[in-house]
Design a protein around this motif. Structure first.
Motif, PDB file in Angstrom:
ATOM      1  N   LYS A   3      45.098 -36.744 115.359  1.00 36.01           N
ATOM      2  CA  LYS A   3      45.978 -37.864 115.696  1.00 36.01           C
ATOM      3  C   LYS A   3      47.293 -37.751 114.923  1.00 36.01           C
ATOM      4  CE  LYS A   3      42.944 -40.232 118.215  1.00 36.01           C
ATOM      5  NZ  LYS A   3      43.137 -40.486 119.672  1.00 36.01           N
ATOM      6  N   GLN A 126      50.799 -31.111 125.569  1.00 36.05           N
ATOM      7  CA  GLN A 126      49.601 -31.674 124.934  1.00 36.05           C
ATOM      8  C   GLN A 126      49.868 -32.215 123.539  1.00 36.05           C
ATOM      9  OE1 GLN A 126      50.129 -28.490 125.604  1.00 36.05           O
ATOM     10  NE2 GLN A 126      49.246 -27.109 124.068  1.00 36.05           N
ATOM     11  N   GLY A 127      51.044 -31.923 122.982  1.00 37.59           N
ATOM     12  CA  GLY A 127      51.367 -32.433 121.651  1.00 37.59           C
ATOM     13  C   GLY A 127      52.073 -31.395 120.788  1.00 37.59           C
ATOM     14  N   THR A 139      46.903 -28.601 116.367  1.00 36.81           N
ATOM     15  CA  THR A 139      47.663 -29.472 117.272  1.00 36.81           C
ATOM     16  C   THR A 139      47.435 -30.928 116.908  1.00 36.81           C
ATOM     17  OG1 THR A 139      45.835 -29.464 118.867  1.00 36.81           O
ATOM     18  CG2 THR A 139      47.585 -27.834 119.167  1.00 36.81           C
ATOM     19  N   SER A 140      48.426 -31.754 117.196  1.00 35.36           N
ATOM     20  CA  SER A 140      48.352 -33.160 116.846  1.00 35.36           C
ATOM     21  C   SER A 140      49.229 -33.988 117.767  1.00 35.36           C
ATOM     22  CB  SER A 140      48.816 -33.356 115.393  1.00 35.36           C
ATOM     23  OG  SER A 140      48.793 -34.717 115.032  1.00 35.36           O
ATOM     24  N   GLU A 141      48.838 -35.243 117.949  1.00 37.34           N
ATOM     25  CA  GLU A 141      49.663 -36.156 118.736  1.00 37.34           C
ATOM     26  C   GLU A 141      50.957 -36.490 117.998  1.00 37.34           C
ATOM     27  OE1 GLU A 141      47.399 -39.626 119.696  1.00 37.34           O
ATOM     28  OE2 GLU A 141      45.714 -38.471 120.528  1.00 37.34           O
ATOM     29  N   ARG A 142      50.849 -36.631 116.662  1.00 36.09           N
ATOM     30  CA  ARG A 142      52.012 -36.998 115.856  1.00 36.09           C
ATOM     31  C   ARG A 142      52.080 -36.127 114.605  1.00 36.09           C
ATOM     32  NH1 ARG A 142      49.418 -41.922 117.055  1.00 36.09           N
ATOM     33  NH2 ARG A 142      50.542 -43.287 118.493  1.00 36.09           N
ATOM     34  N   GLY A 353      56.791 -38.616 118.721  1.00 34.49           N
ATOM     35  CA  GLY A 353      55.664 -38.197 117.900  1.00 34.49           C
ATOM     36  C   GLY A 353      56.029 -37.386 116.675  1.00 34.49           C
TER      37      GLY A 353
END
Length: 386
Positions: A3, A126-127, A139-142, A353
């Motif tokens: 996240k 996807q981020g 990988t991360s959303e933010r 993000g």
């Protein structure tokens, strides 16, 4: 996928990460903190221990916890003698550090830690993808960029020729050990240099200590006026639409190269006792003589000699993470001011993000952005978006 990924685990990154966890904005399994060192605040603790700092410059309400009076309560619970000093109740360094580490343990920051050096940041649908030097990607959303400025020390142009000499060290170099004997020259006029010079005068094995600075000793309680913590100055600052003007205001507002009054008197006492020589002026050239002694030639034709030189000249003036941020800035056309630093929203979002803290957030936060108070402000802003 995470996240949140926080890049940097110093004061800034640790403050943001602990707030995210403490206020239940993210679960531990969904947060990753990537830092060059083995544990949180390692660079901070190494440098402050090296210069033998006893008390912070900031007051008791500036720390990593949410409750402003958390550190005061901590001092009482753990029976710290002389936990605070002076009119502004500046906390003992060892107490501040232990309070911070206990908080980070309690909130779970330690469980989210990954030692690694980030060398690439990229965006896809996807981020965000963060790559570290060993090739692993996450990988991360933010993502929060909480990169410190002290990773790249500033070396004056006059000493480029001898930069690799073992007789010359910068206090920000983590692996360097301070000299234990000889005639030591400390270059710099700010808090780091003053602490360092004073600490060296306490060592009986050191023959002499000389402090060389460009300007007379400047005395200020803090590194910027307390008015920059609230609306007194910030209301006017945030009305400035020119980021060039904001940069000029920040530079003027910072009390760079200044020291506290108590430290000033400590230096003067050591000077009176003959344990410290203090010189003011610009260095023109450096040479090494036949015996390996370092010689500084000043603009007034004075020559200062010593067996070793310690630089306390601060960080290089550059964008933190520049090597891997520049390609991202170019590719994604991220908004930057004329000085090259990010132009961000009020919640410190640079791109969807992607958030910033510390030096990277200073055009929004203002002159206090790089210090502990700035870390608290950055965490509050970012959490508004979380």
């Amino acid at each position: 996928m995470y996240k949140w990924i926080v890049i940097g685990g110093g004061i800034q990154g640790s403050c943001v990460a602990s707030r995210l966890l403490e206020e239940k904005k993210v679960e531990r399994k969904d947060l990753l903190i990537i830092d060059l060192h083995k544990q949180p605040l390692e660079r901070w603790m190494t440098i402050t221990e090296k210069i033998e700092m006893e008390y912070l410059r900031s007051p008791l309400v500036h720390h990593l916890d949410t409750d402003p009076y958390s550190l005061k309560k901590y001092a009482s619970i753990h029976n710290y003698a002389l936990g605070f000093k002076g009119q502004y109740q500046r906390p003992r360094l060892d107490m501040f550090n232990q309070h911070s580490l206990d908080l980070l343990e309690e909130t779970g920051v330690m469980e989210c830690w990954l030692q690694g050096e980030v060398d690439k940041l990229s965006w896809a649908e996807q981020g965000w993808t963060v790559r570290i030097a060993d090739g692993r990607c996450f990988t991360s959303e933010r993502v929060v960029l909480a990169i410190g400025v002290n990773h790249t020390p500033y070396y004056p142009s006059w000493m480029e020729k001898y930069k690799e000499s073992p007789s010359i060290q910068h206090v920000f170099e983590m692996d360097n050990e301070l000299p234990e004997t000889g005639d030591v020259i400390v270059i710099g006029g700010g808090m780091t240099a003053a602490h360092l010079a004073y600490a060296l005068t306490q060592k009986e094995s050191i023959h002499s200590v000389t402090m060389v600075k460009r300007h007379p000793l400047r005395i200020h309680h803090f590194d910027s006026d307390p008015g920059w913590l609230g609306p007194k100055f910030l209301n006017t600052y945030h009305k400035l639409t020119s980021y060039k003007e904001r940069r000029e205001v920040i530079q003027k507002a910072r009390n760079r190269g200044s020291i506290t009054r108590d430290l000033y008197f400590k230096l003067l006492k050591q000077e009176r006792l003959g344990k410290l020589d203090i010189h003011t002026g610009c260095i023109q050239e450096i040479r090494k003589d036949m015996d390996g002694e370092m010689q500084l030639f000043m603009e007034n034709e004075e020559m200062i000699a010593g067996s070793s030189i310690l630089l306390a000249t601060g960080p290089a003036i550059a964008l933190p993470g520049k090597a891997w941020l520049d390609p991202l800035i170019d590719k994604m056309q991220l908004p930057c001011a004329p000085c090259g630093f990010p132009v961000v929203t009020k919640t410190l979002e640079w791109k969807k993000g992607l958030f910033v803290a510390g030096a990277l957030a200073e055009l929004e936060i203002g002159p206090v952005s790089r210090n502990i108070a700035g870390a608290r402000k950055a965490a509050e802003r970012i959490l508004q978006h979380a």
